[in-house]
Design an enzyme around this catalytic site. Structure first.
Site, PDB file in Angstrom:
ATOM      1  N   SER A  49       0.815  -1.221   0.000  1.00 45.63           N
ATOM      2  CA  SER A  49       0.000   0.000   0.000  1.00 45.63           C
ATOM      3  C   SER A  49       0.848   1.270   0.000  1.00 45.63           C
ATOM      4  CB  SER A  49      -0.944   0.014   1.205  1.00 45.63           C
ATOM      5  OG  SER A  49      -0.223   0.041   2.420  1.00 45.63           O
TER       6      SER A  49
ATOM      7  N   LYS B   1      -6.153   4.659   8.144  1.00 44.41           N
ATOM      8  CA  LYS B   1      -5.026   5.418   7.604  1.00 44.41           C
ATOM      9  C   LYS B   1      -5.355   6.905   7.498  1.00 44.41           C
ATOM     10  CE  LYS B   1      -3.089   1.541   5.018  1.00 44.41           C
ATOM     11  NZ  LYS B   1      -2.829   0.946   3.687  1.00 44.41           N
TER      12      LYS B   1
END
Length: 583
Positions: free
Chosen positions: A436, A479
């Site tokens: 990611s 996140k």
């Protein structure tokens, strides 16, 4: 170019379109999985009615806990036909001699009615029965296999794998249709000779992916022949009536645990929490343990109906109980122990986003991490510091290699690339895995090569493929919130935000503070499809532009200068032809 600045409405699941559904008067009825588990229900129906010569084993992929076992037990009980005949045996012990005869009464000691039984955990005597000695003699006690004779027994795969001797003996009994008496103590034989008894039994084994995988290694042929199905963990929302089905399911769970009624305001609040758990605005969880836990917690904050307020209070209390580690992480950033920049422009440094999951801790938490890249004259090698230090996992290494492949393709040249570089996760002291951060790492590398600084008010998440397309990643809500909390602690500037994959928009379900900040224009989310879309936001220059300065032209010029070439000798349109093929 696809750059989408998200509106605040896109940060939460849509509950406005379902207002009419939430206002319905839902009846409290017993929990029935037929409407939410069509595959499981159809498979159970087939298993309960299939020919005796078919496999007596059924495999159900589900959490092997009492909540799931009891739901499946109730469904099987409804499906099994009522029986009036007596099944099983009768054992008599006279003068040390044991005799067996077919059961003639339901009161006989080994009689059964062919129903369905289940147990989450069991021991040898509980499953197979035993011979007990008393002062005046002996007695035989039946186990679950005897009580469920002629019917179905539901067991946990985890229990059987933890006690392999139970599984091997159980399989022998089921496949031979005969129960043989053995002693549980191998060093001491049975004091009496006990005749075997005929036994006809079907077994439903329930386990998660890991347990079923272990069972498959142990019994590959049995797994291949057994009837297989799954307890679907989520309900896909394809039309509004699917939401109504989920609301009915919630009421059935509330009825099962004798909880207060649900007010209409409770449904949108529960839906938001549910989407947060599923990680998808179009999917709602069906886990009975999760949903019952939510309702039980909320019931503690009300004397009448479960409302949005009681759900919010329960959720806030839960987050507060579980947030100590998250607070410590934020404190380290606030005190400068972990360096995160949220202002200014820096070459080769970018805010990546990661999710921390500590063993034994129930809540994942988002944390920004500084990814840096330095470039120098060399032979074209891009070194992954995490991999070299053996702190990078396989998925992380794959992401870095894909990132390098994309850049090599973009900068196709007939000569050796004159730069080398290194990419590192700064202040990372444990293993880094996942891809990611490949978008963030690629942007940092491009910044170093072009000598163009990156706006530190942005954080970036997303993986990339070899063509630069930005792909979906997990943990998007945690996140975003991790970076927002850092910016919010330092005071929002109105120009801070997160760049994320466009395909992750459907997974957004952010906390109220983030939604309100986006609504007020104090924080922004940008959804993109390609790495080219991220660079104008981060650097302020387009990636490619024939008519004005661009990131690619800056890289090309630096490569020419590093190679000692004199590009002024070529006509303007042909100055880069020896180095690059734009395709």
């Amino acid at each position: 170019m696809t750059i989408n600045r998200l509106e605040w409405q896109q940060l939460l699941p849509n509950t406005f379109d379902y207002a009419e559904i939430f206002e319905r008067d839902y009846r409290r009825e017993p929990l029935d999985i037929e409407t939410t588990q069509p595959r499981l229900q159809k498979s159970l129906t087939k298993f309960c009615s299939q020919h005796p010569m078919a496999s007596p084993f059924m495999i159900v992929k589900a959490v092997d806990s009492r909540a799931y076992l009891s739901l499946i037990h109730e469904s099987v009980t409804r499906l099994l036909p009522a029986r009036t005949d007596i099944i099983g045996s009768r054992y008599d012990i006279q003068n040390g001699v044991v005799t067996r005869s077919d059961a003639s009464s339901a009161d006989d000691n080994f009689a059964a009615t062919g129903g369905c039984l289940y147990e989450e955990w069991l021991e040898t005597e509980q499953l197979f029965g035993c011979l007990r000695k008393y002062e005046s003699g002996y007695s035989l006690e039946p186990g679950l296999v005897h009580k469920a004779n002629g019917g179905i027994l539901i067991l946990s795969v985890r229990t059987l794998l933890a006690q392999p001797h139970l599984w091997f003996r159980l399989k022998q009994i089921i496949t031979s249709h005969c129960y043989q008496w053995f002693t549980n103590d191998e060093s001491r034989p049975l004091p009496l000779s006990i005749p075997s008894m005929p036994l006809s039994l079907k077994i439903i084994l329930i386990g998660d992916r890991y347990g079923l995988g272990d069972l498959q290694e142990l019994e590959p042929e049995l797994i291949e022949r057994a009837l297989y199905t799954e307890f679907e963990s989520e309900l896909s929302i394809t039309e509004s009536e699917d939401v109504a089905t989920w609301c009915t399911y919630l009421n059935a769970i509330a009825d099962r645990y004798q909880l207060p009624e649900l007010a209409s305001s409770a449904y949108p609040a529960l839906l938001k929490i549910a989407v947060r758990e599923s990680g998808d605005q179009e999917r709602l969880p069906l886990c009975p343990q999760l949903l019952s836990s939510l309702l039980i917690d909320a019931a503690q904050y009300t004397d009448s109906q479960i409302t949005a307020d009681s759900i919010a209070q329960a959720e806030q209390e839960k987050i507060w109980r579980e947030s100590y580690l998250a607070d410590m992480v934020q404190d380290d950033i606030a005190l400068g122990q972990v360096r995160i920049e949220t202002e200014g422009y820096v070459i080769g440094q970018i805010n990546g986003l990661s999710v921390l999951e500590y063993p034994g801790h129930p809540r994942a938490m988002g944390e920004p991490s500084r990814i840096s890249c330095v470039v120098h004259l060399g032979d074209g090698e891009i070194m992954d510091v995490e991999r070299k230090a053996e702190l990078g996992g396989n998925l992380h290494a794959k992401g870095i290699m894909i990132m390098q492949a994309f850049l090599a393709s973009e900068l196709a040249s007939d000569q050796q690339f004159p730069f080398s570089g290194s990419i590192a996760f700064e202040q990372s002291y444990g293993e880094v895995d996942g891809d990611s951060a490949s978008l963030a790492g690629l942007c940092a590398l491009i910044s170093s090569l072009s000598l163009q600084p990156i706006n530190q008010q942005f954080a970036v998440t997303g993986s990339v493929d070899q063509f630069g397309n930005v792909q979906t990643i997990g943990g998007i809500n945690e996140k975003i919130e991790g970076f927002f909390d850092v910016c919010n602690d330092r005071e929002l500037t109105g120009t801070q935000g997160v760049i994320l994959p466009l395909t992750n928009v459907r997974h957004l379900c952010l906390k109220n503070e983030v939604v309100e900040a986006v609504k007020a224009g104090q924080f922004h989310l940008w959804a993109i499809e390609h790495v080219h879309d991220a660079l104008p936001l981060l650097i302020g220059l387009p990636y490619i532009d024939e008519n004005k300065p661009s990131v690619l032209s800056a890289i090309q010029e630096r490569i020419v200068l590093a190679g000692g070439g004199d590009r002024s000798r070529l006509p303007w349109p042909l100055r880069w032809i020896n180095w690059f093929s734009r395709g």
